[in-house]
Each structure stands twice: as structure tokens, then as C-alpha cells.
Design a protein around this motif. Structure first.
Motif, PDB file in Angstrom:
ATOM      1  N   LEU A  98      55.003 -52.801  26.655  1.00  0.00           N
ATOM      2  CA  LEU A  98      55.032 -51.510  27.334  1.00  0.00           C
ATOM      3  C   LEU A  98      55.716 -51.659  28.688  1.00  0.00           C
ATOM      4  N   LEU A 102      49.460 -48.239  30.621  1.00  0.00           N
ATOM      5  CA  LEU A 102      49.365 -46.883  30.096  1.00  0.00           C
ATOM      6  C   LEU A 102      47.929 -46.393  30.147  1.00  0.00           C
ATOM      7  N   CYS A 220      54.167 -40.920  25.873  1.00  0.00           N
ATOM      8  CA  CYS A 220      54.655 -42.045  25.095  1.00  0.00           C
ATOM      9  C   CYS A 220      55.926 -41.690  24.344  1.00  0.00           C
ATOM     10  N   GLN A 224      56.752 -46.516  21.939  1.00  0.00           N
ATOM     11  CA  GLN A 224      55.510 -46.818  22.653  1.00  0.00           C
ATOM     12  C   GLN A 224      54.298 -46.399  21.832  1.00  0.00           C
ATOM     13  N   THR A 227      53.725 -49.222  19.591  1.00  0.00           N
ATOM     14  CA  THR A 227      53.167 -50.359  20.322  1.00  0.00           C
ATOM     15  C   THR A 227      51.678 -50.162  20.586  1.00  0.00           C
TER      16      THR A 227
END
Length: 235
Positions: A98, A102, A220, A224, A227
Motif C-alpha cells: 500500500l 489505510l 481505494c 488497493q 491488496t
């Protein structure tokens, strides 16, 4: 400890609280379905001590942080954001794939979430302790520390007894089954239970607009989303 967005905040290791049953009672109360005045009956604790510990946990100058390492090499940091006028409980995912840490969920005035589904919560709770993890070694601790970030409309029949077993292990509640039922099935939660689905690219998303994992892109990117899904699944 450096967490994106918290670089100048007074973060402190909160692991010293993990052996205190009253901490766990106060923590699950962040779900917002049982008032502090009910803590004596719900958890069998002394109200005066509970209020003293609450003041310690929510100290402006000391923000307790708990970290759950993931098998995917990432981690989830649970931060008591004790900012005057903007207090909350933040769930922050760190992962090498990332671009920045987050925020998965935030239990605060401006709610963000849910951050995870029931299968993801159970996967993380039941994972073997990561190397160097000396704080949340048991499944019950990982389950309850992450529970406020949960939001799932499709809970299995095992959900209540699983949470009840964790409450029985870590708290002094005289009726953990009842408390688990309230925590998992209450209309006063800060976001509605979400329906989760896996997209063709492997990302798991939900239908709750307050979530950063909402099916319509928000924070996102598509990569992402993938991920985050893989990180929580431990792959």
C-alpha cells in the motif's frame, strides 16, 4: 511507532491493558450498544474502577495502541484517538504493497466502516501468532480487539457462541451469550450490517457507503482493494 496521520500524536503501547477484564468490557462498549451505567450488570465489574480505567484509557496525553500482525506481513493498528473534540477508535492497516497506511474503520463522530467481514475477522483471530507478537497471542483477544470494525449482514450461527466464548475468556460477564447477541445483533450500531461479495479481480467489497471497501471506488483503487482483501485473508 509511526502510523500515517498519527506521526505527531502521543501514541503509547496499550498492551499493559490486555490482562484487565475491565478494559475488554470498556473496549466492546465502543460498539455503542450498552451504556456505561450498565457495565456492572453486563460485565460484573466495579463501576468506580471502570470509570477510573476509562479516564486512563481516554487520556488526551496518552493514546493506547494495539497491533495485530497479519500473516500477509501487514498489521492492523487499533488506536484510541483521544483528541479533544474528535475522539474515536481507529483501525489502520499497514502493508508494504500500500502507498500509505489505510484507515479501515473509524468508530467516531464521522463513522467509517465496516472494515471487515465475519470470515475475515475469524481468519485473523484464528491465525497463529506472528513472529515477535507478544501481546495478542490468543484468538479471543484478536477477536474482541477487532470486533468494533465488523459489519456483516450474513453472520453464521456460530458467530454468537464464538464471541460469547471470547467474552467468557477475557471478561467477567455473568451472561456472555446475552452480551454477544447484543453486540452482534443490535439496530443501534454505527453502520448497518453490510453484504460482502468477491469481485472477479479477487477484491472483497461491501454495499455500505460508509465503508472504504464500498463497491463503488472511494479511497481505494482497484489494486488497493485487492491488496486489502489479500492482507486480511493472510495471503
Amino acid at each position: 511507532m509511526l502510523v500515517t496521520g498519527f506521526e505527531d500524536c502521543p501514541l503509547v503501547d496499550g498492551s499493559y491493558l490486555l490482562d484487565d477484564p475491565v478494559f475488554w468490557a470498556l473496549h466492546v462498549l465502543q460498539i455503542g450498544v450498552i451504556g456505561l451505567t450498565d457495565i456492572e450488570e453486563a460485565f460484573g465489574v466495579d463501576l468506580v474502577y471502570a470509570e477510573e480505567l476509562e479516564n486512563q484509557i481516554f487520556d488526551d496525553d496518552h493514546w493506547p495502541v494495539f497491533t495485530v500482525p497479519l500473516r500477509s506481513t501487514g498489521s492492523i493498528h487499533i488506536i484510541y484517538r483521544n483528541l479533544d473534540g474528535d475522539m474515536g477508535l481507529d483501525y489502520v492497516l499497514t502493508h508494504p504493497d500500500l502507498p500509505h497506511d489505510l484507515g479501515l474503520a473509524a468508530v467516531a463522530a464521522d463513522f467509517i466502516g465496516p472494515g471487515m467481514s465475519w470470515p475475515e475477522l475469524i481468519t485473523i483471530a484464528n491465525q497463529p501468532p506472528a513472529a515477535g507478537d507478544r501481546t495478542l497471542l490468543d484468538a479471543a483477544g484478536r477477536l474482541l480487539i477487532l470486533l468494533p470494525a465488523l459489519g456483516d449482514a450474513d453472520l453464521p450461527d456460530t458467530a454468537v457462541p464464538t464471541v460469547a466464548a471470547a467474552l467468557s475468556e477475557l471478561t467477567t460477564s455473568p451472561d456472555p451469550d446475552h452480551i454477544a447477541e447484543i453486540l452482534l445483533h443490535n439496530d443501534k450500531a454505527y453502520w448497518r450490517p453490510a453484504t460482502w461479495e468477491q469481485l472477479s479481480n479477487g477484491a472483497t467489497v461491501c454495499d455500505e457507503p460508509r465503508s472504504r471497501r464500498y463497491g463503488v471506488p472511494w479511497e481505494c483503487t482497484t489494486d488497493q482493494d485487492v491488496t486489502v482483501t489479500r492482507a486480511l485473508a493472510g495471503t
